[in-house]
Design an enzyme around this catalytic site. Structure first.
Site, PDB file in Angstrom:
ATOM      1  N   ARG A   1       0.202   7.514  -8.121  1.00  0.00           N
ATOM      2  CA  ARG A   1       0.582   7.286  -6.658  1.00  0.00           C
ATOM      3  C   ARG A   1       1.715   6.403  -6.806  1.00  0.00           C
ATOM      4  O   ARG A   1       2.231   6.057  -7.814  1.00  0.00           O
ATOM      5  CB  ARG A   1      -0.521   6.711  -5.925  1.00  0.00           C
ATOM      6  CG  ARG A   1      -1.419   5.947  -6.481  1.00  0.00           C
ATOM      7  CD  ARG A   1      -0.714   4.368  -6.949  1.00  0.00           C
ATOM      8  NE  ARG A   1      -0.076   3.962  -5.894  1.00  0.00           N
ATOM      9  CZ  ARG A   1       0.872   3.057  -5.983  1.00  0.00           C
ATOM     10  NH1 ARG A   1       1.228   2.460  -7.106  1.00  0.00           N
ATOM     11  NH2 ARG A   1       1.578   2.400  -4.757  1.00  0.00           N
TER      12      ARG A   1
ATOM     13  N   ALA B   1       5.752   6.555  -4.778  1.00  0.00           N
ATOM     14  CA  ALA B   1       6.665   7.789  -4.533  1.00  0.00           C
ATOM     15  C   ALA B   1       7.343   8.238  -5.691  1.00  0.00           C
ATOM     16  O   ALA B   1       7.565   9.351  -6.106  1.00  0.00           O
ATOM     17  CB  ALA B   1       7.700   7.477  -3.469  1.00  0.00           C
TER      18      ALA B   1
ATOM     19  N   GLN C   1      -3.725  -1.340  -2.710  1.00  0.00           N
ATOM     20  CA  GLN C   1      -2.930  -1.219  -3.951  1.00  0.00           C
ATOM     21  C   GLN C   1      -2.552  -2.580  -4.228  1.00  0.00           C
ATOM     22  O   GLN C   1      -1.784  -2.854  -5.280  1.00  0.00           O
ATOM     23  CB  GLN C   1      -1.766  -0.189  -3.755  1.00  0.00           C
ATOM     24  CG  GLN C   1      -2.217   1.216  -3.436  1.00  0.00           C
ATOM     25  CD  GLN C   1      -2.510   1.917  -2.208  1.00  0.00           C
ATOM     26  OE1 GLN C   1      -3.070   0.913  -1.251  1.00  0.00           O
ATOM     27  NE2 GLN C   1      -2.303   3.017  -1.941  1.00  0.00           N
TER      28      GLN C   1
ATOM     29  N   ASP D   1       8.436   5.585   0.910  1.00  0.00           N
ATOM     30  CA  ASP D   1       8.378   6.827   0.301  1.00  0.00           C
ATOM     31  C   ASP D   1       9.412   8.190   0.797  1.00  0.00           C
ATOM     32  O   ASP D   1       9.324   9.163   0.480  1.00  0.00           O
ATOM     33  CB  ASP D   1       7.038   7.219   0.763  1.00  0.00           C
ATOM     34  CG  ASP D   1       5.583   6.654  -0.022  1.00  0.00           C
ATOM     35  OD1 ASP D   1       5.659   5.717   0.454  1.00  0.00           O
ATOM     36  OD2 ASP D   1       5.252   7.259  -0.807  1.00  0.00           O
TER      37      ASP D   1
ATOM     38  N   ASN E   1       6.897   4.077   4.945  1.00  0.00           N
ATOM     39  CA  ASN E   1       6.143   3.577   3.773  1.00  0.00           C
ATOM     40  C   ASN E   1       4.866   3.221   3.926  1.00  0.00           C
ATOM     41  O   ASN E   1       4.235   3.366   5.223  1.00  0.00           O
ATOM     42  CB  ASN E   1       6.770   1.966   3.497  1.00  0.00           C
ATOM     43  CG  ASN E   1       6.385   1.669   2.001  1.00  0.00           C
ATOM     44  OD1 ASN E   1       6.200   2.261   1.053  1.00  0.00           O
ATOM     45  ND2 ASN E   1       6.040   0.296   2.081  1.00  0.00           N
TER      46      ASN E   1
END
Ligand code: MRU
Length: 374
Positions: free
Chosen positions: A57, A59, A205, A246, A257
């Site tokens: 994961r 971008a 994350q 992203d 984002n």
């Protein structure tokens, strides 16, 4: 990045390729921070699923994975009929593009690979060109991260307290990362500072990936609950915010984002704290005209209604003897459902600057970057 596994430090890339096995090699990010493992993905459809299911994961990392996945799918074609080959490659590209909608890096990465393939006259030549272009994209991702790190490092002054959201680190790219690149460069220049990692619900994350990276790198940090940043800003405990993205709209300076980024930008603006976004060139979308057109991924409500982790008693620093198995625990009321938008869009007036491989730009002045890179 160097990763220490069982006492041994070795350099790894988040995404790599094994040409002999035609396999994409991915750090299995769902296991971190509890286990470090690289998994081979042997088929382009499985590569697309690995993106959707977030084995990989971030971008830049999914951009490189899509580039390698396209080469992988192209190389799996048997035969010499160029027209049939190109129909097959269209299908591979479509499958990988559909894997996750918000980040533009996979789209840009695959456009690069397809463009490089056109000079091949045969299926074989196009297959070779596809892999070479994917390798180039991955190497360029690393180079861009290093360059933007050099431009961003002067923002990190001695003793600063920096907030970051989600993971825009090494794990979100092929190496180095974006929001983390100025931190790693400042550390290499001998400066000491502290990082607050937003936990970043629902998938955490920040707590699991950014905190793990910073620990590997020996950078002072705390994980904070997503709701804590406003309080710390109000008390003067945060000096700077750096996040990744992203998709940055080159025409408007709007930034998509991880969900919660917009909230932090509003708070930073309220408290007059500089708010920076760090990106490689592959994150810029030069076509899209408005942030409301950015496709925002809606993920499963289960991510909000519960959480993944390994069992451990609350006060202890290490998992207990019976833990070790990754488990999902339900947190929310059993009969309730959830909404789970994965990303949000921050308007340019809340952003102090966009850190790029070519310097720092005001969001509305990104057009200048197009002139430099065209
Ligand atoms: O859902 P994820 O983990 O892929 O989201 C990642 C982020 O939002 C990052 O901050 C973003 O990709 C920018 S850094 C590549």
């Amino acid at each position: 990045m160097n990763v220490t596994v069982r006492g041994r430090s070795r350099p790894f890339r988040t995404v790599a390729f094994d040409p002999k096995k035609n396999a994409v090699l991915l750090v299995e990010q769902r296991l971190l921070p509890h286990e470090f493992k690289v998994v081979p993905i042997r088929d382009y459809r499985a590569t697309a699923t690995a993106i959707t299911d977030m084995v990989v994961r971030g971008a830049g990392a999914i951009g490189a994975t899509a580039a390698y996945g396209l080469a992988q799918g192209a190389r799996a074609f048997k035969g010499t009929d160029l027209a049939r080959f190109l129909t097959h490659v269209d299908l591979v590209q479509h499958t990988l593009k559909e894997a996750r909608p918000t980040a533009v890096d996979p789209v840009n990465a695959m456009i690069d690979v397809r463009a490089a393939m056109t000079s091949g006259k045969t299926v074989r030549e196009q297959q070779e060109l596809a892999l070479a272009a994917a390798e180039r994209f991955a190497d360029e991702d690393v180079a861009h991260c290093r360059e933007l790190g050099e431009h961003g490092a002067p923002l990190i002054r001695e003793g600063m307290r920096v907030l970051t959201h989600c993971n825009a680190g090494w794990l979100a790219f092929v190496d180095v990362g974006t929001a983390t690149a100025p931190l790693y460069a400042a550390q290499a220049q001998g400066r000491k500072f502290h990082v607050f990692c937003d936990e970043t619900r629902p998938r955490c994350q920040g707590a699991s990936l950014t905190a793990w990276e910073l620990a590997q790198q020996g950078i002072s940090h705390n994980v904070i609950a997503d709701n804590a940043a406003g309080h710390l800003m109000q008390r003067g405990e945060i000096d700077l915010v750096i996040v990744g993205s992203d998709r940055v709209l080159g025409r408007t300076g709007e930034v998509a984002n991880k969900i919660g980024t917009y909230t932090k930008a509003v708070l930073a603006h309220r408290h007059k704290i500089p708010f920076y976004v760090a990106i490689p060139l592959s994150t810029i979308d030069w076509q899209m005209a408005a942030g409301r057109d950015i496709p925002i991924e809606e993920r499963s409500g289960a991510e909000v209604l519960g959480a993944w982790g390994i069992a451990q008693s609350p006060g202890s620093k290490v998992p207990g003897p019976k833990s070790g198995k990754r488990t999902y625990v339900r947190i929310a009321n059993p009969t309730s459902t959830a909404r789970n938008p994965g990303f949000d869009v921050t308007p340019p007036e809340l952003i102090t600057g966009i850190i790029t491989p070519h310097g720092i730009f005001k969001p509305r002045e990104l057009k200048k970057l197009r002139a430099i890179t065209a």
